[in-house]
Enzyme design. Sequence first.
Site, mmCIF file in Angstrom:
data_model
loop_
_atom_site.group_PDB
_atom_site.id
_atom_site.type_symbol
_atom_site.label_atom_id
_atom_site.label_comp_id
_atom_site.label_asym_id
_atom_site.label_seq_id
_atom_site.Cartn_x
_atom_site.Cartn_y
_atom_site.Cartn_z
ATOM 1 N N HIS A 77 0.843 -1.196 0.000
ATOM 2 C CA HIS A 77 0.000 0.000 0.000
ATOM 3 C C HIS A 77 0.879 1.247 0.000
ATOM 4 O O HIS A 77 1.909 1.289 0.673
ATOM 5 C CB HIS A 77 -0.901 0.033 1.240
ATOM 6 C CG HIS A 77 -2.133 -0.796 1.093
ATOM 7 N ND1 HIS A 77 -3.193 -0.712 1.960
ATOM 8 C CD2 HIS A 77 -2.479 -1.718 0.164
ATOM 9 C CE1 HIS A 77 -4.143 -1.551 1.568
ATOM 10 N NE2 HIS A 77 -3.732 -2.176 0.493
ATOM 11 N N TYR A 86 -8.795 5.186 8.559
ATOM 12 C CA TYR A 86 -8.840 5.511 9.984
ATOM 13 C C TYR A 86 -9.923 6.575 10.129
ATOM 14 O O TYR A 86 -9.761 7.680 9.606
ATOM 15 C CB TYR A 86 -7.507 6.075 10.465
ATOM 16 C CG TYR A 86 -6.386 5.046 10.555
ATOM 17 C CD1 TYR A 86 -5.633 4.682 9.445
ATOM 18 C CD2 TYR A 86 -6.067 4.458 11.780
ATOM 19 C CE1 TYR A 86 -4.604 3.751 9.545
ATOM 20 C CE2 TYR A 86 -5.025 3.537 11.894
ATOM 21 C CZ TYR A 86 -4.301 3.186 10.770
ATOM 22 O OH TYR A 86 -3.284 2.272 10.882
ATOM 23 N N PRO A 137 -2.591 -0.051 19.260
ATOM 24 C CA PRO A 137 -2.475 -0.544 17.887
ATOM 25 C C PRO A 137 -2.686 0.502 16.789
ATOM 26 O O PRO A 137 -2.540 0.197 15.615
ATOM 27 C CB PRO A 137 -3.576 -1.614 17.804
ATOM 28 C CG PRO A 137 -4.566 -1.213 18.835
ATOM 29 C CD PRO A 137 -3.794 -0.549 19.931
ATOM 30 N N LYS A 147 2.467 -0.442 15.123
ATOM 31 C CA LYS A 147 3.920 -0.477 15.316
ATOM 32 C C LYS A 147 4.432 -1.696 16.089
ATOM 33 O O LYS A 147 5.639 -1.951 16.104
ATOM 34 C CB LYS A 147 4.381 0.779 16.080
ATOM 35 C CG LYS A 147 4.244 2.051 15.280
ATOM 36 C CD LYS A 147 5.261 2.086 14.171
ATOM 37 C CE LYS A 147 5.028 3.216 13.202
ATOM 38 N NZ LYS A 147 5.417 2.889 11.836
ATOM 39 N N TYR A 156 4.597 6.706 9.951
ATOM 40 C CA TYR A 156 3.749 5.551 9.641
ATOM 41 C C TYR A 156 4.534 4.483 8.879
ATOM 42 O O TYR A 156 4.450 3.291 9.194
ATOM 43 C CB TYR A 156 2.507 5.999 8.839
ATOM 44 C CG TYR A 156 1.412 4.961 8.862
ATOM 45 C CD1 TYR A 156 0.387 5.025 9.809
ATOM 46 C CD2 TYR A 156 1.418 3.887 7.971
ATOM 47 C CE1 TYR A 156 -0.600 4.057 9.855
ATOM 48 C CE2 TYR A 156 0.437 2.916 8.006
ATOM 49 C CZ TYR A 156 -0.574 3.009 8.948
ATOM 50 O OH TYR A 156 -1.545 2.041 8.995
HETATM 51 C C1 PHB Z 1 -4.877 -4.546 11.210
HETATM 52 O O1 PHB Z 1 -5.005 -4.767 10.002
HETATM 53 O O2 PHB Z 1 -5.098 -5.424 12.048
HETATM 54 C C2 PHB Z 1 -4.433 -3.208 11.665
HETATM 55 C C3 PHB Z 1 -4.128 -2.244 10.726
HETATM 56 C C4 PHB Z 1 -3.727 -0.989 11.136
HETATM 57 C C5 PHB Z 1 -3.639 -0.705 12.477
HETATM 58 C C6 PHB Z 1 -3.928 -1.671 13.424
HETATM 59 C C7 PHB Z 1 -4.337 -2.930 13.018
HETATM 60 O O3 PHB Z 1 -3.273 0.529 12.868
#
Ligand code: PHB
Length: 389
Positions: free
Chosen positions: A72, A201, A292, A296, A383
């Site tokens: 991505h 997000y 999460p 990271k 990120y």
């Molecule tokens: C996930 O795909 O489980 C995932 C993706 C991004 C995050 C946390 C978890 O910030």
Amino acid sequence: MRTQVGIVGAGPAGLTLARLLEVAGIESVVIENRDRDYVERRIRAGVLEQGTVELLREAGVAERLDREGIVHHGIHLQFDGERHHVPLSELADGRSITIYGQTEVVKALIAARLASGLPLLFEVDGVSVHDLDTERPRIRFAHEGAQLELECDAIAGCDGFHGVCRPSIPSGVLRSFEREYPFGWLGILAQVAPSIDELVYAHHESGFALLSLRSPELSRYYVQCRPDEDIGEWSDERIWEELQLRTGLAGWTLDEGPILEKGVTGMRSFVAEPMRYGRLYLAGDAAHIVPPTGAKGLNLAVSDVRILAEALVAWYSTGSTTGLDGYSDACLRRIWRAEHFSWWMTSMLHKLGDDPFDAQLQLSQLRYVTSSYAAARSLAENYVGLTTL
Ligand code: PHB
Ligand code: APR
């Protein structure tokens, strides 16, 4: 029994360390208190930084990751009824992230270890570590009914947040820093194609939501909930309703499908310093936890063991302890950057309470990172993973 490096814990940290040491010709024994099936089924986050992918590739365990990982180049931030694209790669000098389940990384590492015929013991009991401040630290444990003692040159405590290594360090040595958040994530794995090409997000007055994925057929979605949320109160209908509400946009549809798994995770920030006591080196979740929101956790664990493996290789080949002496400080620079980034993303995106002042600050920050090149670049380089630390 005797080995060079005794590794407690077969999560991403312990298994990656064992592989890096194997490649460098250093012996290790990995002990894990759960069974293989449990370790291989635990679902975890799914974002790998480019540096993590490169390390796994160099370690020769990225064959499936290279085939099935989805690269991505951006993410979306959604707030105030609009979705904004953050072009990570454009902002971060071409670097990207790879979507790939961490569980799959663990499976590849276990398979590689067993294929090499090297010791990886599951279902050990009563693990304890001893003589940490001597040149012959030891690990005691029971395996298949036998009481065993493993004498090592060094021990790697890769046994996660609830492991035994960190608490075996005498009191007064470690300083810890902690923040608990008054919310958790309710996560689902759904058998449905992702409704959007990149992660979303979403900030919403009902709470945060995240749209992620595992493969072209499997979606991984999350909604903010209480930390002690009773999953029994969340029927599949209620979960989809909440996801629809928090991520909905005119002209776009979130496709629903059968929910294969669901669970609640609490959120915490934690760091224990230093990550060393005598010949015991802590790595991964044993030393630090991030919420999460920036994905990271595994990336930090891999970065710790990369530094530890390099230091151990230098020690065995030249006798120099410079790398080992600097291990904790070298790791902590990156860890604290990730601690800040994860806390910042978490604070910007979650519903913190009912104070409208908080919500206005969040919206202002979100508008800023989606309109200022400097702010967007800062988010992007964190990120995808900083290379300058
Ligand atoms: C996930 O795909 O489980 C995932 C993706 C991004 C995050 C946390 C978890 O910030
Ligand atoms: N003896 C042996 N093994 C132990 C003990 C013990 N006393 N206590 C815990 N373990 C094992 C756990 O069962 C687990 O398999 O140590 C392992 C630790 O693994 P993780 O918790 O996954 O921690 P780590 O390897 O540091 O990975 C950190 O990866 O999956 C993500 O959420 C995780 O992002 C975090 C990162």
